[in-house]
Design an enzyme around this catalytic site. Structure first.
Site, PDB file in Angstrom:
ATOM      1  N   GLY A   1       0.794  -1.226   0.000  1.00  0.00           N
ATOM      2  CA  GLY A   1       0.000   0.000   0.000  1.00  0.00           C
ATOM      3  C   GLY A   1       0.822   1.270   0.000  1.00  0.00           C
ATOM      4  O   GLY A   1       0.288   2.348  -0.251  1.00  0.00           O
TER       5      GLY A   1
ATOM      6  N   CYS B   1     -27.833  -8.327 -16.675  1.00  0.00           N
ATOM      7  CA  CYS B   1     -27.205  -8.019 -17.962  1.00  0.00           C
ATOM      8  C   CYS B   1     -28.200  -8.300 -19.092  1.00  0.00           C
ATOM      9  O   CYS B   1     -28.819  -9.367 -19.129  1.00  0.00           O
ATOM     10  CB  CYS B   1     -25.942  -8.854 -18.158  1.00  0.00           C
ATOM     11  SG  CYS B   1     -25.234  -8.681 -19.814  1.00  0.00           S
TER      12      CYS B   1
ATOM     13  N   CYS C   1     -26.478 -11.405 -21.321  1.00  0.00           N
ATOM     14  CA  CYS C   1     -26.226 -12.735 -20.774  1.00  0.00           C
ATOM     15  C   CYS C   1     -27.049 -13.022 -19.523  1.00  0.00           C
ATOM     16  O   CYS C   1     -27.003 -14.129 -18.986  1.00  0.00           O
ATOM     17  CB  CYS C   1     -24.737 -12.935 -20.470  1.00  0.00           C
ATOM     18  SG  CYS C   1     -24.176 -12.148 -18.956  1.00  0.00           S
TER      19      CYS C   1
ATOM     20  N   CYS D   1     -22.894  -6.337 -19.183  1.00  0.00           N
ATOM     21  CA  CYS D   1     -21.694  -6.589 -18.390  1.00  0.00           C
ATOM     22  C   CYS D   1     -20.571  -5.677 -18.878  1.00  0.00           C
ATOM     23  O   CYS D   1     -20.352  -5.537 -20.086  1.00  0.00           O
ATOM     24  CB  CYS D   1     -21.211  -8.026 -18.560  1.00  0.00           C
ATOM     25  SG  CYS D   1     -22.275  -9.263 -17.830  1.00  0.00           S
TER      26      CYS D   1
ATOM     27  N   CYS E   1     -19.113 -11.821 -20.054  1.00  0.00           N
ATOM     28  CA  CYS E   1     -20.400 -11.802 -20.748  1.00  0.00           C
ATOM     29  C   CYS E   1     -20.380 -12.768 -21.939  1.00  0.00           C
ATOM     30  O   CYS E   1     -21.300 -13.549 -22.137  1.00  0.00           O
ATOM     31  CB  CYS E   1     -20.691 -10.380 -21.224  1.00  0.00           C
ATOM     32  SG  CYS E   1     -22.406 -10.089 -21.672  1.00  0.00           S
TER      33      CYS E   1
END
Lengths: 187, 283
Positions: free
Chosen positions: B30, B238, B241, B263, B269
């Site tokens: 980090g 979606c 899909c 998506c 997808c």
């Protein structure tokens, strides 16, 4: 200058260094895991792994400290020819290389500053035994816990307590290596 | 064409410098490590940080996937994939599960990443405190002292103004209980995925910073007890899909205000459609 000074570097530097770095990075990202590394043939007493780490990470921008039996004329010449890394004392070194007793005491190395903890030394420790057993490791990079044969525990525990300051370690043994970043807690 | 370039474009000295920064970044998760970012044959803002990190970690055996906002088929993604196919000779793929290195702009793939994979993020502004404190000297001191009160004030002001934390992307996280980190502009929907088995590397080319998350590092999205973090997405399935678990883009489809949700992850997808899943807008 001996003939061995000129040999033993990476045969194909871009590809060998890429493979070697992936091994070092995987080791640093997953403390306790042991990885094979190849491509270097450094003069005795350096291990193949230690030689490959030097070739991968050291260059004229990084001061290197050779400790104890690692500080031979042949090793100095080899490092100078292949890496160009300036040799330095412990306090100035970005990297230090040697056996564990020769590298002590750890207090002499740079551990970074609160604003720049990255300005710390990396110690390449030549160990006679390297196996995934012994000290219990936890922390970033470890799913639950890992184990690694460390030369001792107290010094590494003290190093981890200084986080985010501290030293990072690469253990080399033959053609294998493991790593212990300062973020790993021991015991 | 690869013989005209050094492997993966960058010279060896540059790669060593980036590799040293990557190791320190992994050792202090980090924390933003400064590095000497190079000019790349693409403009800043097009992923020069990610490209340099990818160049430093690639090996010839890698299979590279590049996504831009989840999509494999946008200009940025196609160009970077072609760049490394040409300069490093690596194989490329659009399938998340087959890739060993994935460079991403602003998304984490829907498929769970595993050990052995590396996710490289393109980062525009690496400093999470930058919009609160413009001085680099000050933000560096704030990180050194763990002085993150200002960030909580910002989130609190969100709540007092909007009734909830309105930050929807680049949502700040706390890494391993120490550094507050910008996850790059991924939607906050992706934040919980950052605790993963793959290695995550972040490259900011213009700002010259590299940071990293080793596998399984605790990553906590900042929040309050009475306003807990919520990984939100559009409340739809979606259109192509039918997936209800993926992050969705809203797409305008005609001049009459017609719209559909699809998506953002094109590979996810596409593989669902290939497996026979169908959404309400599928042809």
């Amino acid at each position: 200058m001996q003939a061995e000074t000129l040999t033993g570097g990476f045969a194909d530097a871009p590809h060998d260094a890429a493979h070697a770095f992936r091994a070092i990075m995987e080791a640093m990202a997953r403390p306790g895991t042991i990885h094979r590394i190849a491509g270097a043939q450094p003069p005795a007493p350096l291990s193949v792994a230690a030689g490959a780490v030097l070739l991968t990470l050291c260059d004229p921008e990084t001061a290197l400290h050779l400790a104890g039996s690692a500080d031979t004329g042949a090793v100095r010449d080899w490092v100078t020819f292949h890496c160009g890394a300036p040799l330095a004392g412990r306090g100035q070194a970005a990297f230090a290389l040697g056996a564990w007793p020769a590298l002590l005491p750890l207090g002499d190395y740079a551990i970074g500053t609160p604003e720049y903890p990255d300005r710390s030394a990396t110690l390449i420790v030549e160990v006679p035994v390297l196996e995934a057993s012994g000290a219990r490791l936890t922390g970033p990079g470890i799913a639950t816990e890992a184990a690694l044969s460390l030369p001792e525990t107290a010094a590494f525990q003290a190093n981890a307590r200084a986080f985010p300051l501290g030293l990072d370690f690469i253990f080399t043994c033959g053609d294998r290596l493991a790593a212990l970043p300062r973020s790993t807690r021991i015991g | 064409m690869t013989e005209h370039y050094n492997f993966a474009y960058l010279d060896e000295q540059t790669k060593r410098m980036i590799r040293r920064a990557l190791l320190k970044a992994l050792a202090v998760p980090g924390y933003q490590v400064p590095f000497a970012s190079r000019e790349m044959p693409m403009p800043y803002g097009w992923g020069t940080g990610g490209v340099q990190v990818t160049a430093a970690v690639l090996v010839p055996e890698d299979r590279l996937k590049v996504i831009d906002q989840g999509a494999d088929d946008t200009t940025n993604a196609v160009s970077i994939r072609a760049f490394f196919a040409r300069t490093a000779g690596v194989a490329t793929t659009e399938a998340t599960a087959e890739a060993t290195v994935i460079q991403t702009r602003h998304r984490i793939p829907e498929v769970t990443l595993r050990e052995g994979q590396i996710l490289v993020y393109q980062v525009p502004i690496p400093e999470p405190l930058r919009f609160l404190e413009p001085s680099e000297v000050e933000t560096r001191r704030m990180h050194a002292l763990e002085d993150y009160g200002l960030m909580h004030v910002k989130l609190y002001e969100d709540i007092s103004r909007h009734g909830h934390i309105a930050t929807a992307y680049a949502y700040p996280v706390r890494v391993a209980g120490r550094y507050v980190m910008d996850p790059s502009p991924i939607p906050k929907f992706d934040n919980p995925k950052m605790e993963m088995a793959a290695i995550q590397l972040f490259g900011a080319g213009r700002e010259q910073r590299i940071y990293a998350l080793p596998p399984h590092t605790p990553v906590v999205s900042l929040d309050f007890e009475d306003h807990p973090f919520e990984a939100s997405k559009a409340d739809h399935a979606c259109g192509l899909c039918g997936a209800t678990d993926s992050y969705l883009d809203e797409v305008i489809v005609d001049d009459a205000g017609g719209r559909m949700f699809v998506c953002s992850d094109t590979d996810y997808c596409g593989s669902r459609q290939a497996a026979g899943h169908k959404g309400k807008d599928a042809a």
